[in-house]
Design a protein around this motif. Structure first.
Motif, PDB file in Angstrom:
ATOM      1  N   PRO A 195      24.107   4.739 -42.438  1.00 49.11           N
ATOM      2  CA  PRO A 195      23.282   5.714 -41.703  1.00 49.11           C
ATOM      3  C   PRO A 195      21.959   5.138 -41.219  1.00 49.11           C
ATOM      4  O   PRO A 195      21.469   5.523 -40.158  1.00 49.11           O
ATOM      5  CB  PRO A 195      23.072   6.844 -42.727  1.00 49.11           C
ATOM      6  CG  PRO A 195      23.373   6.226 -44.061  1.00 49.11           C
ATOM      7  CD  PRO A 195      24.414   5.197 -43.796  1.00 49.11           C
ATOM      8  N   GLY A 196      21.396   4.221 -41.999  1.00 47.44           N
ATOM      9  CA  GLY A 196      20.121   3.620 -41.611  1.00 47.44           C
ATOM     10  C   GLY A 196      20.266   2.312 -40.875  1.00 47.44           C
ATOM     11  O   GLY A 196      19.256   1.628 -40.620  1.00 47.44           O
ATOM     12  N   GLY A 197      21.489   1.937 -40.528  1.00 46.85           N
ATOM     13  CA  GLY A 197      21.714   0.720 -39.754  1.00 46.85           C
ATOM     14  C   GLY A 197      21.084  -0.514 -40.375  1.00 46.85           C
ATOM     15  O   GLY A 197      21.317  -0.839 -41.540  1.00 46.85           O
ATOM     16  N   SER A 202      19.348  -4.256 -44.795  1.00 53.61           N
ATOM     17  CA  SER A 202      18.327  -5.073 -45.440  1.00 53.61           C
ATOM     18  C   SER A 202      18.148  -4.653 -46.902  1.00 53.61           C
ATOM     19  O   SER A 202      17.975  -5.495 -47.787  1.00 53.61           O
ATOM     20  CB  SER A 202      17.002  -4.951 -44.680  1.00 53.61           C
ATOM     21  OG  SER A 202      16.050  -5.875 -45.157  1.00 53.61           O
ATOM     22  N   ALA A 203      18.211  -3.342 -47.167  1.00 51.15           N
ATOM     23  CA  ALA A 203      18.103  -2.861 -48.541  1.00 51.15           C
ATOM     24  C   ALA A 203      19.303  -3.336 -49.368  1.00 51.15           C
ATOM     25  O   ALA A 203      19.153  -3.684 -50.551  1.00 51.15           O
ATOM     26  CB  ALA A 203      18.022  -1.334 -48.566  1.00 51.15           C
ATOM     27  N   ASN A 204      20.493  -3.372 -48.758  1.00 49.04           N
ATOM     28  CA  ASN A 204      21.674  -3.871 -49.471  1.00 49.04           C
ATOM     29  C   ASN A 204      21.543  -5.355 -49.788  1.00 49.04           C
ATOM     30  O   ASN A 204      21.997  -5.827 -50.839  1.00 49.04           O
ATOM     31  CB  ASN A 204      22.932  -3.618 -48.646  1.00 49.04           C
ATOM     32  CG  ASN A 204      23.454  -2.194 -48.796  1.00 49.04           C
ATOM     33  OD1 ASN A 204      23.050  -1.468 -49.700  1.00 49.04           O
ATOM     34  ND2 ASN A 204      24.354  -1.797 -47.918  1.00 49.04           N
ATOM     35  N   ALA A 276      18.477  -4.033 -24.118  1.00 49.38           N
ATOM     36  CA  ALA A 276      18.990  -4.324 -25.460  1.00 49.38           C
ATOM     37  C   ALA A 276      18.270  -3.464 -26.499  1.00 49.38           C
ATOM     38  O   ALA A 276      17.062  -3.229 -26.403  1.00 49.38           O
ATOM     39  CB  ALA A 276      18.787  -5.793 -25.795  1.00 49.38           C
ATOM     40  N   SER A 277      19.021  -2.978 -27.472  1.00 53.79           N
ATOM     41  CA  SER A 277      18.445  -2.175 -28.548  1.00 53.79           C
ATOM     42  C   SER A 277      17.735  -3.083 -29.555  1.00 53.79           C
ATOM     43  O   SER A 277      18.289  -4.088 -29.996  1.00 53.79           O
ATOM     44  CB  SER A 277      19.542  -1.384 -29.261  1.00 53.79           C
ATOM     45  OG  SER A 277      19.008  -0.656 -30.348  1.00 53.79           O
ATOM     46  N   VAL A 278      16.502  -2.733 -29.891  1.00 55.14           N
ATOM     47  CA  VAL A 278      15.720  -3.519 -30.829  1.00 55.14           C
ATOM     48  C   VAL A 278      15.008  -2.594 -31.802  1.00 55.14           C
ATOM     49  O   VAL A 278      14.937  -1.377 -31.596  1.00 55.14           O
ATOM     50  CB  VAL A 278      14.670  -4.406 -30.109  1.00 55.14           C
ATOM     51  CG1 VAL A 278      15.346  -5.381 -29.167  1.00 55.14           C
ATOM     52  CG2 VAL A 278      13.650  -3.541 -29.369  1.00 55.14           C
ATOM     53  N   VAL A 279      14.470  -3.173 -32.864  1.00 52.88           N
ATOM     54  CA  VAL A 279      13.652  -2.440 -33.822  1.00 52.88           C
ATOM     55  C   VAL A 279      12.190  -2.747 -33.525  1.00 52.88           C
ATOM     56  O   VAL A 279      11.797  -3.918 -33.436  1.00 52.88           O
ATOM     57  CB  VAL A 279      13.986  -2.850 -35.270  1.00 52.88           C
ATOM     58  CG1 VAL A 279      12.993  -2.217 -36.249  1.00 52.88           C
ATOM     59  CG2 VAL A 279      15.407  -2.442 -35.630  1.00 52.88           C
TER      60      VAL A 279
END
Length: 302
Positions: A195-197, A202-204, A276-279
């Protein structure tokens, strides 16, 4: 004093292994380079006596035949270890974070590895968080799998079930999950079904790092375990560190106390750059994490 003596002997043995390996490993040219550990070059140099040591851990997305230090990084974790208290923290950087890269304008943070190798990636992440890493550790995912298998697998706490059509169709259940090498790799890389992409991925990755550290700490007392691990790693590693520095990093890792590990992921908004999709990372949040963790490798809250 009696309790400390076996541990002292163990580290003397590790030191001896490192010293011997430094002499014999260069002759093992047939071994492939699966790990790169470099000291970050900066004007003030690297202090060999700080309480907190910072390492940027990178999973390289290199394909077979590609230079893993000149491709995009897939996993980015800035890890701090307090050599006095045993505390440690990991600051996760989503790979699509749009940031300034010195000398190259702005791009996804993981592009810094392709543009300028570990040194530039270290500087780029350091500019975002406000902590320049002392070292950058880069590895290929296939060897990462081998390392996890070598220690007998790891256990992670998974907060939610998820799966991936390509990497793991059966998926991962929630709760305590035991992972072999491939499972740890898949757990670290799956993103689209979370859900958090990128943030959840990163948390995993941090959960996997915790699992590895816990497993190594649990088996550290097994005769020959640490020494075999050191030789295995050095046989596949290229580094500019001296045996003394490697010894110090090994000590810092082994002394981390699981209950004193904290971790946070730099959040951000989803944007669009050139189609492009970015954070778009929350820089103030990244700097807060850096400011909190700089002196003692501890973050009170995310």
């Amino acid at each position: 004093m009696r309790k400390r003596f076996p541990r002292l002997l163990r580290w003397v043995a590790v030191g001896a292994v490192l010293g011997v390996a430094a002499l014999v490993i260069p002759d093992s040219a047939v071994k492939s380079t699966e790990i790169e550990l470099v000291k970050v070059q900066r004007a003030d140099g690297v202090d060999l006596t700080p309480e907190v040591v910072w390492i940027l851990a990178v999973g390289s997305d290199a394909r077979p035949g590609e230079d893993m230090t000149r491709t995009r990084g897939d996993a980015l974790q800035l890890v701090g270890m307090n050599t006095r208290t045993g505390a440690a923290t990991a600051i996760g950087i989503p790979r699509d974070s749009w940031v300034p890269i010195p000398g190259y304008g702005s791009s996804r943070v993981n592009a810094a590895l392709a543009y300028g190798g570990p040194q530039l990636l270290g500087r780029t992440v350091g500019d975002l968080v406000g902590i320049q890493p002392d070292y950058v550790f880069v590895t290929r995912f296939p060897y990462f799998e081998d390392m996890v298998n070598e220690i007998g697998g790891i256990t992670v706490h998974n907060p939610r079930p998820f799966y991936d059509e390509n990497l793991n169709r059966k998926g991962f259940k929630s709760g305590q999950v035991h992972l072999n090498g491939y499972g740890a790799m898949a757990f670290s890389r799956i993103r689209k079904s979370l859900p958090g992409g990128d943030f959840d991925r990163s948390a995993n990755q941090q959960r996997v790092l915790r699992g590895i550290q816990a497993r190594v700490r649990a088996r550290a007392a097994v005769p020959g375990f640490i020494e075999r691990g050191v030789l295995s790693v050095m046989a596949h590693m290229h580094t500019d560190l001296s045996p003394a520095e490697l010894f110090r990093l090994a000590q810092a890792t082994a002394h981390v106390v699981p209950s004193k590990i904290t971790s946070c992921v730099v959040q951000g908004s989803i944007g669009n750059v050139g189609g492009a999709s970015v954070v778009l990372p929350y820089v103030d949040q990244a700097r807060r994490y850096g400011n909190e963790a700089r002196q003692d490798a501890t973050i009170e809250r995310c």
